[in-house]
Motif scaffolding. Structure first.
Motif, short mmCIF file in Angstrom:
data_model
loop_
_atom_site.label_atom_id
_atom_site.label_comp_id
_atom_site.label_asym_id
_atom_site.label_seq_id
_atom_site.Cartn_x
_atom_site.Cartn_y
_atom_site.Cartn_z
N GLY A 47 33.75 81.81 22.42
CA GLY A 47 34.38 82.01 21.11
C GLY A 47 35.19 80.83 20.62
O GLY A 47 35.73 80.88 19.51
N PHE A 48 35.27 79.75 21.40
CA PHE A 48 36.02 78.57 20.95
C PHE A 48 35.29 77.83 19.83
O PHE A 48 34.07 77.64 19.91
CB PHE A 48 36.25 77.59 22.12
CG PHE A 48 37.27 78.06 23.10
CD1 PHE A 48 38.63 78.02 22.80
CD2 PHE A 48 36.88 78.56 24.34
CE1 PHE A 48 39.57 78.46 23.71
CE2 PHE A 48 37.82 79.00 25.25
CZ PHE A 48 39.18 78.96 24.94
N THR A 49 36.06 77.40 18.85
CA THR A 49 35.51 76.61 17.75
C THR A 49 34.81 75.35 18.28
O THR A 49 33.76 74.95 17.78
CB THR A 49 36.64 76.23 16.78
OG1 THR A 49 37.18 77.46 16.27
CG2 THR A 49 36.15 75.39 15.62
N GLU A 50 35.39 74.76 19.31
CA GLU A 50 34.78 73.58 19.93
C GLU A 50 33.36 73.87 20.41
O GLU A 50 32.45 73.04 20.22
CB GLU A 50 35.66 73.12 21.11
CG GLU A 50 35.03 72.11 22.05
CD GLU A 50 34.74 70.76 21.40
OE1 GLU A 50 35.27 70.47 20.32
OE2 GLU A 50 33.96 70.00 22.00
N GLN A 51 33.15 75.02 20.99
CA GLN A 51 31.80 75.36 21.47
C GLN A 51 30.84 75.53 20.30
O GLN A 51 29.66 75.18 20.39
CB GLN A 51 31.85 76.66 22.30
CG GLN A 51 32.62 76.51 23.59
CD GLN A 51 32.98 77.85 24.22
OE1 GLN A 51 33.06 78.87 23.53
NE2 GLN A 51 33.22 77.84 25.52
N PHE A 52 31.36 76.05 19.21
CA PHE A 52 30.53 76.19 18.00
C PHE A 52 30.10 74.82 17.50
O PHE A 52 28.94 74.61 17.12
CB PHE A 52 31.32 76.93 16.92
CG PHE A 52 30.56 77.10 15.64
CD1 PHE A 52 29.57 78.05 15.52
CD2 PHE A 52 30.83 76.28 14.54
CE1 PHE A 52 28.86 78.20 14.34
CE2 PHE A 52 30.12 76.42 13.36
CZ PHE A 52 29.13 77.38 13.26
N ILE A 53 31.04 73.87 17.52
CA ILE A 53 30.71 72.51 17.07
C ILE A 53 29.66 71.88 17.99
O ILE A 53 28.64 71.37 17.52
CB ILE A 53 31.97 71.61 17.03
CG1 ILE A 53 32.97 72.15 16.00
CG2 ILE A 53 31.61 70.16 16.72
CD1 ILE A 53 34.32 71.43 16.00
N THR A 54 29.88 71.94 19.30
CA THR A 54 28.93 71.27 20.19
C THR A 54 27.54 71.89 20.10
O THR A 54 26.54 71.18 20.07
CB THR A 54 29.39 71.27 21.67
OG1 THR A 54 29.71 72.60 22.05
CG2 THR A 54 30.58 70.39 21.90
N ALA A 55 27.47 73.22 20.00
CA ALA A 55 26.16 73.86 19.93
C ALA A 55 25.46 73.52 18.61
O ALA A 55 24.25 73.27 18.58
CB ALA A 55 26.30 75.37 20.10
N THR A 56 26.23 73.49 17.52
CA THR A 56 25.65 73.17 16.21
C THR A 56 25.17 71.72 16.18
O THR A 56 24.06 71.43 15.70
CB THR A 56 26.69 73.44 15.10
OG1 THR A 56 27.09 74.82 15.18
CG2 THR A 56 26.12 73.16 13.73
N VAL A 57 25.99 70.82 16.69
CA VAL A 57 25.61 69.41 16.72
C VAL A 57 24.39 69.20 17.62
O VAL A 57 23.45 68.48 17.26
CB VAL A 57 26.80 68.52 17.17
CG1 VAL A 57 26.35 67.10 17.49
CG2 VAL A 57 27.89 68.50 16.10
N ASP A 58 24.38 69.85 18.77
CA ASP A 58 23.23 69.77 19.67
C ASP A 58 21.93 70.11 18.94
O ASP A 58 20.92 69.42 19.06
CB ASP A 58 23.40 70.78 20.83
CG ASP A 58 23.65 70.07 22.16
OD1 ASP A 58 24.35 69.05 22.16
OD2 ASP A 58 23.14 70.55 23.18
N CYS A 59 21.98 71.20 18.19
CA CYS A 59 20.83 71.65 17.41
C CYS A 59 20.38 70.62 16.39
O CYS A 59 19.19 70.40 16.21
CB CYS A 59 21.23 72.88 16.62
SG CYS A 59 20.58 74.33 17.34
N ALA A 60 21.34 70.03 15.70
CA ALA A 60 21.01 69.08 14.65
C ALA A 60 20.40 67.81 15.23
O ALA A 60 19.41 67.29 14.69
CB ALA A 60 22.26 68.75 13.82
#
Lengths: 246, 246
Positions: free
Chosen positions: A101-114
């Motif tokens: 649920g950390f915002t940081e995890q959301f960023i890393t997963a989204t960036v990974d995808c991109a």
């Protein structure tokens, strides 16, 4: 290959009309492997791709994306998902309690995808194919998630149509370099003047491409778009999937 | 160029040691232009790059990133920022009231940055250079933002070191294709078995690369990482910058 890679990158334009020429599955797999080769934050490998072949699902996705018919008709349609569900299962397997649920995890997963998707896009273009990203999947992201049976901690960042181009659109001019590249600090005193000149180039682009039907600059498009709400359901949806809770 | 683009993409590995060979500024500008050519959500062009040359700033950034010395010493260091400040100024200029703070805008700006950066990375690699992404900038993101004088609605997504490689690390093996590519729906029944086999390949990679010092699989690394908090300051910081408010 005589064309340089930088030339290839600079020739990108979205392709929304494809020939009937099919894309063999081993070719799709090559694009995915090229995607996997991209950098991944702390080796987290948080991208999962769902290739949608089922025509009924394709038609539904085209409608969810705001009636983009090419989502249904493109030879290949991929949905790039930010995926931490895999990691959750791994933690359970190792009897470790994952803190999610950390915002940081959301960023890393989204960036990974991109990063993954951009590698796949370039790989496709290097083979003579064309692509278009489909951010419109986020219009009805809840329905997309149900259709693809996405579990908690997975969300569809965007889709991508892939195939052989049956159109040859002009390359859209980009912002002046001085606006996007700064030295040592963020400094934007000269930017509006540069954007004003750029607006002219964009107007010219539309004039040429649409035969005078749509004649807008960049800044007027942007300001017209940003007075509206931007997919206001997104935060609720993402928190429901287990993201952005803290 | 005899090497295919896909070969180039698949040869990516992070480079953290660079020769003294400088990277001319016109070459940096080529990398930025290649970045700009990437797809951009609704033409929003929400990426701004700050090239950091000042040695004092570089040293500070290296420390903020968790003492990654190559941030200070790499020939080129770029900070890729998600930027909606530009759009805010444009709206003011057009006397339009921008609705900001939507999670959707945070996603599009972050994805824009990642696509841009990946193009720049590939362009650099195509010219024989090596790169490493520096997500560690988010460790002390508040300090990084102050140092670079980032205004509201701008945040540094990651940095990137660029230069000519002075090391030749092995390519890190990636997850099996069956784990990252699904057909029509998200289906992961077979994934843990595939990941178990993959763990072996990763252990072998570390054994070869570190001479037996670090011998871990993938899943044990991931689960060890995810029991810890992930940059818990991120949401507060981003909301302070005007992002993720709704």
């Amino acid at each position: 290959m005589t064309q340089s890679v930088i030339e290839l990158l600079k020739q990108h334009r979205s392709i929304r009309k494809f020939t009937d020429q099919p894309v063999p599955q081993d070719c799709v797999e090559q694009l995915i492997e090229a995607g996997q080769a991209a950098a991944t934050s702390s080796f987290i490998q948080a991208c999962t791709v769902i290739q949608v072949n089922d025509p009924t699902k394709r038609t539904a996705l085209a409608s969810y994306a705001g009636n983009q018919a090419y989502v249904a008709s493109a030879p290949v349609f991929l949905v790039f998902c930010a995926d931490m569900h895999r990691h959750q299962r791994i933690c359970e397997w190792h009897q470790a309690e994952m803190l999610s649920g950390f915002t940081e995890q959301f960023i890393t997963a989204t960036v990974d995808c991109a990063l993954f998707a951009q590698n796949s896009a370039i790989a496709a273009e290097s083979l003579g194919m064309g692509v278009v990203y489909i951010g419109g999947l986020r219009n009805q992201i809840e329905q997309v998630s149900e259709l693809l049976q996405l579990p908690e901690l997975v969300y569809p960042v965007f889709g991508m149509c892939i195939g052989y181009p049956d159109q040859n659109p002009e390359i859209k001019p980009r912002l002046p370099l001085s606006v996007v590249l700064k030295q040592d600090v963020y400094e934007d005193k000269q930017d509006l003047a540069a954007i004003e000149a750029y607006d002219e180039a964009v107007r010219h682009y539309y004039q040429t491409r649409t035969g005078g039907k749509k004649v807008m600059g960049w800044s007027d498009q942007i300001s017209a778009m940003l007075v509206k709400e931007a997919r206001p359901h997104m935060l609720d949806y993402l928190q429901g999937q287990g993201f952005l809770k803290r």
